[in-house]
Design a protein around this motif. Structure first.
Motif, PDB file in Angstrom:
ATOM      1  N   SER A 186       0.826  -1.229   0.000  1.00  0.00           N
ATOM      2  CA  SER A 186       0.000   0.000   0.000  1.00  0.00           C
ATOM      3  C   SER A 186       0.851   1.268   0.000  1.00  0.00           C
ATOM      4  O   SER A 186       0.520   2.268   0.646  1.00  0.00           O
ATOM      5  CB  SER A 186      -0.949   0.007   1.214  1.00  0.00           C
ATOM      6  OG  SER A 186      -1.793  -1.115   1.194  1.00  0.00           O
ATOM      7  N   CYS A 187       1.989   1.199  -0.702  1.00  0.00           N
ATOM      8  CA  CYS A 187       2.886   2.349  -0.818  1.00  0.00           C
ATOM      9  C   CYS A 187       2.684   3.038  -2.167  1.00  0.00           C
ATOM     10  O   CYS A 187       2.283   2.403  -3.147  1.00  0.00           O
ATOM     11  CB  CYS A 187       4.342   1.904  -0.700  1.00  0.00           C
ATOM     12  SG  CYS A 187       4.736   1.109   0.870  1.00  0.00           S
ATOM     13  N   SER A 188       2.982   4.306  -2.206  1.00  0.00           N
ATOM     14  CA  SER A 188       2.900   5.051  -3.460  1.00  0.00           C
ATOM     15  C   SER A 188       3.951   4.540  -4.433  1.00  0.00           C
ATOM     16  O   SER A 188       5.027   4.102  -4.021  1.00  0.00           O
ATOM     17  CB  SER A 188       3.131   6.543  -3.209  1.00  0.00           C
ATOM     18  OG  SER A 188       2.111   7.080  -2.386  1.00  0.00           O
ATOM     19  N   PRO A 189       3.685   4.591  -5.724  1.00  0.00           N
ATOM     20  CA  PRO A 189       4.656   4.114  -6.715  1.00  0.00           C
ATOM     21  C   PRO A 189       5.804   5.096  -6.901  1.00  0.00           C
ATOM     22  O   PRO A 189       5.664   6.296  -6.629  1.00  0.00           O
ATOM     23  CB  PRO A 189       3.821   4.007  -7.996  1.00  0.00           C
ATOM     24  CG  PRO A 189       2.763   5.055  -7.829  1.00  0.00           C
ATOM     25  CD  PRO A 189       2.427   5.051  -6.358  1.00  0.00           C
ATOM     26  N   TYR A 190       6.919   4.583  -7.347  1.00  0.00           N
ATOM     27  CA  TYR A 190       8.055   5.419  -7.738  1.00  0.00           C
ATOM     28  C   TYR A 190       7.752   6.030  -9.095  1.00  0.00           C
ATOM     29  O   TYR A 190       7.396   5.336 -10.045  1.00  0.00           O
ATOM     30  CB  TYR A 190       9.328   4.571  -7.809  1.00  0.00           C
ATOM     31  CG  TYR A 190      10.514   5.302  -8.424  1.00  0.00           C
ATOM     32  CD1 TYR A 190      11.331   6.106  -7.633  1.00  0.00           C
ATOM     33  CD2 TYR A 190      10.789   5.200  -9.784  1.00  0.00           C
ATOM     34  CE1 TYR A 190      12.399   6.780  -8.194  1.00  0.00           C
ATOM     35  CE2 TYR A 190      11.854   5.869 -10.354  1.00  0.00           C
ATOM     36  CZ  TYR A 190      12.666   6.664  -9.552  1.00  0.00           C
ATOM     37  OH  TYR A 190      13.718   7.338 -10.111  1.00  0.00           O
ATOM     38  N   ARG A 191       7.912   7.360  -9.215  1.00  0.00           N
ATOM     39  CA  ARG A 191       7.620   8.052 -10.466  1.00  0.00           C
ATOM     40  C   ARG A 191       8.868   8.615 -11.136  1.00  0.00           C
ATOM     41  O   ARG A 191       8.843   8.971 -12.308  1.00  0.00           O
ATOM     42  CB  ARG A 191       6.623   9.190 -10.233  1.00  0.00           C
ATOM     43  CG  ARG A 191       5.308   8.762  -9.623  1.00  0.00           C
ATOM     44  CD  ARG A 191       4.255   9.840  -9.737  1.00  0.00           C
ATOM     45  NE  ARG A 191       4.697  11.122  -9.221  1.00  0.00           N
ATOM     46  CZ  ARG A 191       4.539  11.543  -7.958  1.00  0.00           C
ATOM     47  NH1 ARG A 191       3.943  10.747  -7.077  1.00  0.00           N
ATOM     48  NH2 ARG A 191       4.960  12.725  -7.562  1.00  0.00           N
ATOM     49  N   GLY A 192       9.940   8.793 -10.364  1.00  0.00           N
ATOM     50  CA  GLY A 192      11.141   9.406 -10.922  1.00  0.00           C
ATOM     51  C   GLY A 192      10.973  10.886 -11.175  1.00  0.00           C
ATOM     52  O   GLY A 192      11.544  11.444 -12.119  1.00  0.00           O
ATOM     53  N   SER A 193      10.206  11.539 -10.298  1.00  0.00           N
ATOM     54  CA  SER A 193       9.846  12.944 -10.532  1.00  0.00           C
ATOM     55  C   SER A 193      10.594  13.931  -9.645  1.00  0.00           C
ATOM     56  O   SER A 193      10.326  15.131  -9.691  1.00  0.00           O
ATOM     57  CB  SER A 193       8.340  13.123 -10.295  1.00  0.00           C
ATOM     58  OG  SER A 193       7.998  12.808  -8.946  1.00  0.00           O
ATOM     59  N   THR A 194      11.529  13.432  -8.818  1.00  0.00           N
ATOM     60  CA  THR A 194      12.250  14.349  -7.940  1.00  0.00           C
ATOM     61  C   THR A 194      13.739  14.038  -7.989  1.00  0.00           C
ATOM     62  O   THR A 194      14.207  13.304  -8.855  1.00  0.00           O
ATOM     63  CB  THR A 194      11.703  14.271  -6.496  1.00  0.00           C
ATOM     64  OG1 THR A 194      12.231  15.353  -5.731  1.00  0.00           O
ATOM     65  CG2 THR A 194      12.045  12.951  -5.824  1.00  0.00           C
ATOM     66  N   GLU A 195      14.510  14.622  -7.085  1.00  0.00           N
ATOM     67  CA  GLU A 195      15.954  14.372  -7.030  1.00  0.00           C
ATOM     68  C   GLU A 195      16.370  14.103  -5.590  1.00  0.00           C
ATOM     69  O   GLU A 195      15.663  14.451  -4.646  1.00  0.00           O
ATOM     70  CB  GLU A 195      16.745  15.552  -7.608  1.00  0.00           C
ATOM     71  CG  GLU A 195      16.554  16.859  -6.868  1.00  0.00           C
ATOM     72  CD  GLU A 195      17.337  18.009  -7.476  1.00  0.00           C
ATOM     73  OE1 GLU A 195      18.405  17.749  -8.058  1.00  0.00           O
ATOM     74  OE2 GLU A 195      16.892  19.161  -7.347  1.00  0.00           O
ATOM     75  N   VAL A 196      17.524  13.474  -5.472  1.00  0.00           N
ATOM     76  CA  VAL A 196      18.096  13.166  -4.162  1.00  0.00           C
ATOM     77  C   VAL A 196      19.333  14.039  -4.004  1.00  0.00           C
ATOM     78  O   VAL A 196      20.235  14.000  -4.835  1.00  0.00           O
ATOM     79  CB  VAL A 196      18.479  11.669  -4.066  1.00  0.00           C
ATOM     80  CG1 VAL A 196      19.085  11.362  -2.699  1.00  0.00           C
ATOM     81  CG2 VAL A 196      17.266  10.785  -4.344  1.00  0.00           C
ATOM     82  N   LYS A 197      19.369  14.841  -2.942  1.00  0.00           N
ATOM     83  CA  LYS A 197      20.447  15.822  -2.823  1.00  0.00           C
ATOM     84  C   LYS A 197      20.999  15.868  -1.403  1.00  0.00           C
ATOM     85  O   LYS A 197      20.252  15.990  -0.427  1.00  0.00           O
ATOM     86  CB  LYS A 197      19.948  17.207  -3.227  1.00  0.00           C
ATOM     87  CG  LYS A 197      21.032  18.264  -3.293  1.00  0.00           C
ATOM     88  CD  LYS A 197      20.511  19.559  -3.915  1.00  0.00           C
ATOM     89  CE  LYS A 197      20.473  19.478  -5.423  1.00  0.00           C
ATOM     90  NZ  LYS A 197      20.177  20.793  -6.043  1.00  0.00           N
ATOM     91  N   HIS A 198      22.314  15.767  -1.290  1.00  0.00           N
ATOM     92  CA  HIS A 198      22.963  15.899   0.006  1.00  0.00           C
ATOM     93  C   HIS A 198      22.910  17.345   0.476  1.00  0.00           C
ATOM     94  O   HIS A 198      22.930  18.289  -0.331  1.00  0.00           O
ATOM     95  CB  HIS A 198      24.422  15.431  -0.086  1.00  0.00           C
ATOM     96  CG  HIS A 198      25.091  15.304   1.248  1.00  0.00           C
ATOM     97  ND1 HIS A 198      25.598  16.388   1.932  1.00  0.00           N
ATOM     98  CD2 HIS A 198      25.319  14.220   2.036  1.00  0.00           C
ATOM     99  CE1 HIS A 198      26.109  15.979   3.077  1.00  0.00           C
ATOM    100  NE2 HIS A 198      25.960  14.668   3.159  1.00  0.00           N
TER     101      HIS A 198
END
Length: 301
Positions: free
Chosen positions: A118-130
């Motif tokens: 029941s988790c939201s799907p991965y869309r690839g719509s954001t970024e990962v930033k330190h």
């Protein structure tokens, strides 16, 4: 002045909520001082620190696709203050974005597993930033410099980047993975003097520590010795796992190499926040194994 308030989905990671709580304290103190808003991802899971893929790449991808999806639900970039978390989650995000183009069936498999929970799907719509790169590229060195109320003049700082931050991902758009300058540029902006030494971009030895402890401690000792020989008053790291091996285990490292070290190791947000006038107590500087008093004395604090 910044045209708008910066806002991030904050992934604190495990270590900053346990063995290095001062990192969590100082990150929150720093972002508050800079007017950056953090929305903590309280439902996020451990990134696995690179160990999940030893059993299953699909496991690492699914766990971290879920972490990224939590940020996507908020339409915010995912912010972490841990080099290891950045390396792992950033690499998963990079892999999955490539799979969206080359292997969409794999994305369906990952999202199918997320749907079962029941988790939201991965869309690839954001970024990962330190945090380091959020400060340098989003907030800006000049803006940080404007907010300095306590210049760290005379303090010689040796950066220790950690290998995950620099080379875990294929692409490093914010810095050179072999000759980085982001931390040194921050040091200059807050009045400190950067120290360059051989180990600044190498591994701290933490990944070896569970099965080759002596070799791990020798690696850490070599880096600390190099920084001391180069004239550093302290090491500054953007990775809590590096901090554990360089600070928390420094007394054990000394026994292995047969030499007294005593070099303070600061978290990056602690150093910057000091320059912004935040008190040492608010930053948890008393929590370190190697005393940070020499640093504070040098700054007349």
């Amino acid at each position: 002045m910044l045209s708008q308030t910066l806002k991030y989905a904050y992934f604190p990671g495990c270590v900053a909520q346990g063995a290095c709580r001062e990192l969590s304290l100082s990150t929150k103190a720093l972002t508050k001082a800079l007017g950056i808003e953090l929305v903590e991802l309280k439902k996020a899971a451990c990134c696995g620190s690179g160990t999940f893929k030893e059993d299953s790449q699909l496991l690492e991808d699914t766990v971290n696709a879920r972490n990224i999806a939590l940020a996507e639900e908020l339409n915010l970039p995912l912010l972490t203050h841990c080099s290891t978390c950045q390396g792992v989650i950033g690499h998963v995000d990079e892999r999955l974005k490539e799979c969206q183009k080359t292997d969409p069936q794999y994305i369906d498999k990952v999202n199918g597993l997320l749907e079962k929970e029941s988790c939201s799907p991965y869309r690839g719509s954001t970024e990962v930033k330190h945090l380091l790169y959020a400060l340098v590229t989003d907030y800006g060195i000049e803006e940080i410099q404007k907010r300095v109320t306590r210049k760290l003049s005379g303090l010689k700082c040796a950066a220790f980047y950690g290998c995950y931050l620099l080379r875990a991902q294929k692409y490093m758009p914010y810095d050179d993975p072999f000759q980085p300058q982001a931390m040194e540029n921050v040091f200059r902006a807050i009045g400190a003097t950067p120290i360059y030494y051989r180990g600044r971009t190498q591994c701290c030895g933490w990944p070896l520590s569970s099965y080759a402890t002596s070799q791990s401690f020798k690696m850490a000792g070599m880096h600390i010795q190099d920084a001391l020989t180069s004239g550093a008053d302290c090491i500054v790291t953007p990775c809590p796992l590096c901090h554990l091996n360089l600070d928390s285990r420094q007394p054990e490292v000394e026994k292995v190499i047969g030499q007294k070290l005593g070099l303070p190791v600061l978290h990056l947000p602690q150093l910057i926040a000091l320059a912004l006038g935040v008190s040492p107590q608010e930053l948890g500087l008393e929590r370190h194994i190697v005393s940070t008093k020499p640093v504070l004395e040098k700054l007349s604090l």
